[in-house]
Design a protein around this motif. Sequence first.
Motif, PDB file in Angstrom:
ATOM      1  N   UNK A 109       0.804  -1.233   0.000  1.00 53.55           N
ATOM      2  CA  UNK A 109       0.000   0.000   0.000  1.00 53.55           C
ATOM      3  C   UNK A 109       0.835   1.281   0.000  1.00 53.55           C
ATOM      4  N   UNK A 110       1.930   1.381   0.768  1.00 56.18           N
ATOM      5  CA  UNK A 110       2.710   2.625   0.713  1.00 56.18           C
ATOM      6  C   UNK A 110       3.330   2.908  -0.664  1.00 56.18           C
ATOM      7  N   UNK A 111       3.493   1.887  -1.489  1.00 54.41           N
ATOM      8  CA  UNK A 111       4.100   2.043  -2.814  1.00 54.41           C
ATOM      9  C   UNK A 111       3.076   2.412  -3.890  1.00 54.41           C
ATOM     10  N   UNK A 112       1.793   2.309  -3.579  1.00 55.41           N
ATOM     11  CA  UNK A 112       0.741   2.578  -4.554  1.00 55.41           C
ATOM     12  C   UNK A 112       0.510   4.084  -4.637  1.00 55.41           C
ATOM     13  N   UNK A 113       0.457   4.637  -5.856  1.00 57.11           N
ATOM     14  CA  UNK A 113       0.170   6.071  -5.992  1.00 57.11           C
ATOM     15  C   UNK A 113      -1.175   6.424  -5.354  1.00 57.11           C
ATOM     16  N   UNK A 114      -1.239   7.598  -4.758  1.00 56.80           N
ATOM     17  CA  UNK A 114      -2.424   8.030  -4.006  1.00 56.80           C
ATOM     18  C   UNK A 114      -3.712   7.905  -4.810  1.00 56.80           C
ATOM     19  N   UNK A 115      -3.672   8.221  -6.096  1.00 55.22           N
ATOM     20  CA  UNK A 115      -4.894   8.188  -6.896  1.00 55.22           C
ATOM     21  C   UNK A 115      -5.388   6.756  -7.152  1.00 55.22           C
ATOM     22  N   UNK A 116      -4.532   5.761  -6.945  1.00 50.48           N
ATOM     23  CA  UNK A 116      -4.928   4.368  -7.148  1.00 50.48           C
ATOM     24  C   UNK A 116      -5.356   3.666  -5.855  1.00 50.48           C
ATOM     25  N   UNK A 117      -5.017   4.235  -4.698  1.00 50.13           N
ATOM     26  CA  UNK A 117      -5.338   3.598  -3.414  1.00 50.13           C
ATOM     27  C   UNK A 117      -6.830   3.348  -3.193  1.00 50.13           C
ATOM     28  N   UNK A 118      -7.719   4.252  -3.657  1.00 51.50           N
ATOM     29  CA  UNK A 118      -9.149   3.954  -3.465  1.00 51.50           C
ATOM     30  C   UNK A 118      -9.598   2.652  -4.132  1.00 51.50           C
ATOM     31  N   UNK A 119      -8.908   2.209  -5.174  1.00 46.35           N
ATOM     32  CA  UNK A 119      -9.248   0.927  -5.785  1.00 46.35           C
ATOM     33  C   UNK A 119      -9.109  -0.214  -4.803  1.00 46.35           C
ATOM     34  N   UNK A 120      -8.103  -0.119  -3.945  1.00 46.60           N
ATOM     35  CA  UNK A 120      -7.901  -1.141  -2.922  1.00 46.60           C
ATOM     36  C   UNK A 120      -8.831  -0.886  -1.743  1.00 46.60           C
ATOM     37  N   UNK A 121      -8.814   0.333  -1.215  1.00 43.78           N
ATOM     38  CA  UNK A 121      -9.552   0.614   0.022  1.00 43.78           C
ATOM     39  C   UNK A 121     -11.068   0.629  -0.151  1.00 43.78           C
ATOM     40  N   UNK A 122     -11.547   0.939  -1.331  1.00 46.66           N
ATOM     41  CA  UNK A 122     -13.002   1.001  -1.540  1.00 46.66           C
ATOM     42  C   UNK A 122     -13.579  -0.275  -2.150  1.00 46.66           C
ATOM     43  N   UNK A 123     -12.731  -1.087  -2.790  1.00 50.00           N
ATOM     44  CA  UNK A 123     -13.268  -2.247  -3.500  1.00 50.00           C
ATOM     45  C   UNK A 123     -12.635  -3.571  -3.054  1.00 50.00           C
ATOM     46  N   UNK A 124     -11.322  -3.673  -3.115  1.00 41.64           N
ATOM     47  CA  UNK A 124     -10.661  -4.945  -2.818  1.00 41.64           C
ATOM     48  C   UNK A 124     -10.709  -5.260  -1.328  1.00 41.64           C
ATOM     49  N   UNK A 125     -10.284  -4.325  -0.496  1.00 39.71           N
ATOM     50  CA  UNK A 125     -10.203  -4.597   0.947  1.00 39.71           C
ATOM     51  C   UNK A 125     -11.561  -4.952   1.564  1.00 39.71           C
ATOM     52  N   UNK A 126     -12.646  -4.204   1.292  1.00 37.65           N
ATOM     53  CA  UNK A 126     -13.920  -4.598   1.902  1.00 37.65           C
ATOM     54  C   UNK A 126     -14.371  -6.004   1.503  1.00 37.65           C
ATOM     55  N   UNK A 127     -14.172  -6.367   0.238  1.00 34.21           N
ATOM     56  CA  UNK A 127     -14.540  -7.711  -0.208  1.00 34.21           C
ATOM     57  C   UNK A 127     -13.668  -8.765   0.467  1.00 34.21           C
ATOM     58  N   UNK A 128     -12.359  -8.530   0.497  1.00 33.39           N
ATOM     59  CA  UNK A 128     -11.448  -9.475   1.147  1.00 33.39           C
ATOM     60  C   UNK A 128     -11.773  -9.607   2.629  1.00 33.39           C
ATOM     61  N   UNK A 129     -12.107  -8.495   3.279  1.00 28.27           N
ATOM     62  CA  UNK A 129     -12.438  -8.544   4.701  1.00 28.27           C
ATOM     63  C   UNK A 129     -13.732  -9.308   4.964  1.00 28.27           C
ATOM     64  N   UNK A 130     -14.677  -9.285   4.032  1.00 26.37           N
ATOM     65  CA  UNK A 130     -15.900 -10.080   4.175  1.00 26.37           C
ATOM     66  C   UNK A 130     -15.545 -11.566   4.257  1.00 26.37           C
ATOM     67  N   UNK A 131     -14.776 -12.051   3.275  1.00 28.57           N
ATOM     68  CA  UNK A 131     -14.397 -13.464   3.256  1.00 28.57           C
ATOM     69  C   UNK A 131     -13.463 -13.801   4.420  1.00 28.57           C
ATOM     70  N   UNK A 132     -12.625 -12.843   4.812  1.00 27.50           N
ATOM     71  CA  UNK A 132     -11.695 -13.017   5.926  1.00 27.50           C
ATOM     72  C   UNK A 132     -12.443 -13.283   7.228  1.00 27.50           C
TER      73      UNK A 132
END
Length: 187
Positions: free
Chosen positions: A63-86
């Motif tokens: 995450x620290x290496x990801x450009x700021x404009x791309x971070x919402x792709x992880x925080x708004x889409x990938x992480x919530x889905x992964x946390x559901x299954x987690x």
Amino acid sequence: MAKFFGNLHAVLGVGLVLALLLIAGVPANGDLEQQTIRWLHTFFGILWIGLLYYFNFVQIPTMPKIPAELKPGVSKHIAPSALFFFRWGAALTVLFGLIIAWRAGYLVDALMLAESHRLIGIGMWLALIMAFNVWFVIWPAQQKALGLVEADDATKAAAATRAMMFSRTNTLLSIPMLYAMIGFNGG
């Protein structure tokens, strides 16, 4: 074929059908119901620990290496889905593990760390602590950190640190927990 493999639910459904055909065609030694519960315990355990390792080995360090404009792709889409299954992987792993121990007659001995079931008992307690962390520390903190619930920037930052620390705690605990689970020969 790309359409089929692009549909996770279809892949899971066919995988389940194949597993049921295998169960019916080549039954495991022993109690079929207990073996099926062990299979579910293992499946959900792989889901849970696999995502734990994804978060700790891939997402957190990247995450620290990801450009700021791309971070919402992880925080708004990938992480919530992964946390559901987690979190559901954690809950179902523990549930099926407790059912296995109860059906095999060693649940109380294991939880009481009786000598005959001390190793699996330690593994069970580590898993219970880890599942508690998932549901009552990591998930509430991640909801704030990811903006799924309202929080100011300072609260989000503190929540992200708390989630990371408890996720790393679970990674630490997972190593001896996996040994305790694999090392147990009874039941």
